[in-house]
Design an enzyme around this catalytic site. Sequence first.
Site, mmCIF file in Angstrom:
data_model
loop_
_atom_site.group_PDB
_atom_site.id
_atom_site.type_symbol
_atom_site.label_atom_id
_atom_site.label_comp_id
_atom_site.label_asym_id
_atom_site.label_seq_id
_atom_site.Cartn_x
_atom_site.Cartn_y
_atom_site.Cartn_z
ATOM 1 N N ASP A 142 0.803 -1.214 0.000
ATOM 2 C CA ASP A 142 0.000 0.000 0.000
ATOM 3 C C ASP A 142 0.843 1.274 0.000
ATOM 4 O O ASP A 142 0.412 2.322 0.471
ATOM 5 C CB ASP A 142 -0.961 0.011 1.208
ATOM 6 C CG ASP A 142 -2.196 0.853 0.917
ATOM 7 O OD1 ASP A 142 -2.531 1.028 -0.269
ATOM 8 O OD2 ASP A 142 -2.802 1.355 1.869
ATOM 9 N N HIS A 167 30.873 2.760 -4.953
ATOM 10 C CA HIS A 167 29.428 2.962 -4.864
ATOM 11 C C HIS A 167 28.930 2.769 -3.435
ATOM 12 O O HIS A 167 27.852 2.210 -3.214
ATOM 13 C CB HIS A 167 28.699 2.023 -5.829
ATOM 14 C CG HIS A 167 28.952 2.337 -7.271
ATOM 15 N ND1 HIS A 167 28.776 1.415 -8.287
ATOM 16 C CD2 HIS A 167 29.376 3.475 -7.874
ATOM 17 C CE1 HIS A 167 29.074 1.972 -9.446
ATOM 18 N NE2 HIS A 167 29.442 3.218 -9.228
ATOM 19 N N ASP A 210 29.650 12.469 -2.927
ATOM 20 C CA ASP A 210 29.210 12.477 -4.327
ATOM 21 C C ASP A 210 27.701 12.635 -4.310
ATOM 22 O O ASP A 210 26.965 11.697 -3.965
ATOM 23 C CB ASP A 210 29.629 11.164 -4.989
ATOM 24 C CG ASP A 210 29.345 11.131 -6.491
ATOM 25 O OD1 ASP A 210 28.513 11.925 -6.957
ATOM 26 O OD2 ASP A 210 29.959 10.304 -7.189
ATOM 27 N N ASP A 229 25.687 16.333 -10.950
ATOM 28 C CA ASP A 229 26.514 15.236 -10.438
ATOM 29 C C ASP A 229 27.842 15.843 -9.983
ATOM 30 O O ASP A 229 28.681 16.190 -10.808
ATOM 31 C CB ASP A 229 26.719 14.207 -11.546
ATOM 32 C CG ASP A 229 27.366 12.928 -11.050
ATOM 33 O OD1 ASP A 229 27.696 12.842 -9.852
ATOM 34 O OD2 ASP A 229 27.547 11.999 -11.868
ATOM 35 N N HIS A 247 38.114 3.620 -12.793
ATOM 36 C CA HIS A 247 36.935 4.016 -13.567
ATOM 37 C C HIS A 247 37.304 5.060 -14.611
ATOM 38 O O HIS A 247 38.413 5.613 -14.612
ATOM 39 C CB HIS A 247 35.823 4.535 -12.646
ATOM 40 C CG HIS A 247 36.192 5.728 -11.815
ATOM 41 N ND1 HIS A 247 36.223 7.007 -12.315
ATOM 42 C CD2 HIS A 247 36.524 5.837 -10.501
ATOM 43 C CE1 HIS A 247 36.552 7.857 -11.355
ATOM 44 N NE2 HIS A 247 36.749 7.163 -10.240
ATOM 45 N N HIS A 254 31.142 10.843 -17.921
ATOM 46 C CA HIS A 254 29.994 10.266 -18.628
ATOM 47 C C HIS A 254 29.092 11.410 -19.049
ATOM 48 O O HIS A 254 29.200 12.550 -18.561
ATOM 49 C CB HIS A 254 29.236 9.277 -17.733
ATOM 50 C CG HIS A 254 28.833 9.838 -16.395
ATOM 51 N ND1 HIS A 254 27.757 10.682 -16.230
ATOM 52 C CD2 HIS A 254 29.372 9.687 -15.158
ATOM 53 C CE1 HIS A 254 27.644 11.017 -14.954
ATOM 54 N NE2 HIS A 254 28.619 10.430 -14.273
ATOM 55 N N HIS A 275 23.658 9.043 -15.819
ATOM 56 C CA HIS A 275 24.465 8.500 -16.915
ATOM 57 C C HIS A 275 23.572 8.622 -18.143
ATOM 58 O O HIS A 275 22.787 7.734 -18.450
ATOM 59 C CB HIS A 275 24.870 7.061 -16.634
ATOM 60 C CG HIS A 275 25.926 6.946 -15.584
ATOM 61 N ND1 HIS A 275 26.880 5.964 -15.576
ATOM 62 C CD2 HIS A 275 26.207 7.704 -14.498
ATOM 63 C CE1 HIS A 275 27.693 6.114 -14.538
ATOM 64 N NE2 HIS A 275 27.284 7.168 -13.858
ATOM 65 N N GLU A 312 35.660 13.592 -13.699
ATOM 66 C CA GLU A 312 35.730 13.099 -12.321
ATOM 67 C C GLU A 312 36.880 12.107 -12.083
ATOM 68 O O GLU A 312 36.631 10.937 -11.766
ATOM 69 C CB GLU A 312 34.406 12.448 -11.933
ATOM 70 C CG GLU A 312 33.884 11.414 -12.939
ATOM 71 C CD GLU A 312 32.595 10.763 -12.487
ATOM 72 O OE1 GLU A 312 32.550 10.239 -11.362
ATOM 73 O OE2 GLU A 312 31.631 10.788 -13.281
ATOM 74 N N TYR A 337 42.116 5.998 -5.180
ATOM 75 C CA TYR A 337 41.572 5.213 -4.081
ATOM 76 C C TYR A 337 42.658 4.244 -3.609
ATOM 77 O O TYR A 337 42.986 3.278 -4.313
ATOM 78 C CB TYR A 337 40.320 4.459 -4.537
ATOM 79 C CG TYR A 337 39.391 5.333 -5.350
ATOM 80 C CD1 TYR A 337 38.459 6.170 -4.727
ATOM 81 C CD2 TYR A 337 39.487 5.384 -6.749
ATOM 82 C CE1 TYR A 337 37.632 6.997 -5.468
ATOM 83 C CE2 TYR A 337 38.663 6.212 -7.496
ATOM 84 C CZ TYR A 337 37.740 7.017 -6.854
ATOM 85 O OH TYR A 337 36.931 7.846 -7.601
ATOM 86 N N ARG A 355 37.918 11.816 -4.844
ATOM 87 C CA ARG A 355 37.370 12.061 -6.178
ATOM 88 C C ARG A 355 36.934 13.512 -6.243
ATOM 89 O O ARG A 355 36.377 14.044 -5.270
ATOM 90 C CB ARG A 355 36.195 11.121 -6.476
ATOM 91 C CG ARG A 355 35.617 11.283 -7.877
ATOM 92 C CD ARG A 355 34.749 10.107 -8.313
ATOM 93 N NE ARG A 355 33.559 9.921 -7.503
ATOM 94 C CZ ARG A 355 33.394 8.929 -6.646
ATOM 95 N NH1 ARG A 355 34.369 8.050 -6.433
ATOM 96 N NH2 ARG A 355 32.264 8.814 -5.960
ATOM 97 N N GLU A 408 34.741 15.959 -8.879
ATOM 98 C CA GLU A 408 33.882 15.850 -10.061
ATOM 99 C C GLU A 408 33.126 17.147 -10.314
ATOM 100 O O GLU A 408 32.541 17.735 -9.409
ATOM 101 C CB GLU A 408 32.878 14.716 -9.860
ATOM 102 C CG GLU A 408 31.882 14.551 -10.986
ATOM 103 C CD GLU A 408 30.891 13.437 -10.713
ATOM 104 O OE1 GLU A 408 30.267 12.947 -11.673
ATOM 105 O OE2 GLU A 408 30.744 13.051 -9.530
#
Length: 451
Positions: free
Chosen positions: A55, A258, A275, A286, A365, A369, A376, A399, A403, A419, A421
């Site tokens: 619900d 992530h 991020d 982003d 990475h 993008h 993305h 970005e 790490y 990072r 970005e």
Amino acid sequence: MPCLRCKVYNSRMTQPEIASGIPAVYAERRARLAQLMQRGVAVVPTAPEQARNRDSHYPYRYDSYFYYLTGFPEPEAVLVLVAGDPGRSILFCRDKDAEREIWDGFRYGLDQARAEFRFDESHSISEFGSLLPKLLADQPALHCHLGSDGRWDEHVLRALNSVRAQARTGVTAPAAIYDVRALLDEMRLVKDAHELDIMRRAAQISTDAHRRAMCAVKPGRAEYEIEAELLHEFRRRGAQAPAYTPIVAGGANACVLHYVRNDAVLNAGDLLLVDAGCELDGYAADVTRTYPVSGRFNPAQRDVYQMVLAAQAAAIAAVHPGAAWTAPHDAALRVLAQGLIDFGLCQGSVDKVLEAGDYKRFYMHRTGHWLGLDVHDAGDYKRDGEWRELKPGMVLTVEPGCYIRGGDVPQQFANIGIRIEDDVLVTASGKEVLTHAAPKTVEHVEALMRG
């Protein structure tokens, strides 16, 4: 007591406002798509509602392709576009329903939706199954996106079979089926003035949220407290939602690309990688920044941070019309490889480190993008086997990161995750950094956190 769905799904009982002139933007896009199709029928549905639990539904988010062509925000809607002379744009949507509006909020209904969003026709969504075969009859091609939703595929295949069953009466079914996303991806890749206006505002809200978060960071606070500062600023400034689940990662958590649990306590001496970007009127920002929890970078953190910042500067400098999509990534890689060699984390020359891929242990990475209605965003990165060239109106993220997990690394570098970005628009003369207002130099970050 009303159910939770009634509270979270659509609390506005009044008609949403439509800015003057904006429906024309969507009508022009539909006309452009019809021109690219030349002949045939395109069928583009919006996203279904999704149940969260019993619900209760997730807050509704329309399908990006459908919204790009219609601006229509309601669920249970389909656009049918008939190309040719004359062409037609047809909206199937929910009927006006005073009873349901008491519970769920305003509905446009057929007549108002047709008039305000500039469709040639509108029909009840309940008629879609019976009318689609008639719209497909004697058409040379069907443009849709089979394979993305099994339930939707059944609707389309049922309609096609219905038309094929009429072959003895002289009715022909579409002989070709094309993925409509192939045309729409190219259209969406280059943003128009309306889109860029929204994206600039989304960028401003997001950078202000990062500034607010920087000021809230203190040892002993939890990651989710910083996330709350971001979400507060997003909604306070009118953004409808975060564009994606924010990453608020302190210490070693920043080395998990992530990480979204956001439930650890911030420790003095650690870094905090954040991020996060808002979604405004469908468009995403982003942004990533990395802050020192105690307000000052220690020497090793400062060195790695400066390396990543230099890599980002090199990548942004490589963004300009005519540059290959890979140019920013390649520029960042050379700076990162040299820095990793200087820190003793990689050995050999820059070319050797790049060729062997030794850097991937610390940077795994790509450097960016596409960005737009989706975080993305739509658009191929290669055309005919070659990396595509950047063109004015494209928006991409830049970005780079580093790490360094604990283990067999010098102790001063262990568990440093960084990072940085930004969102970058390709312009006719070069580039525009949409998110420049979020502090990122060592001096600016530390000054803001001290203040």
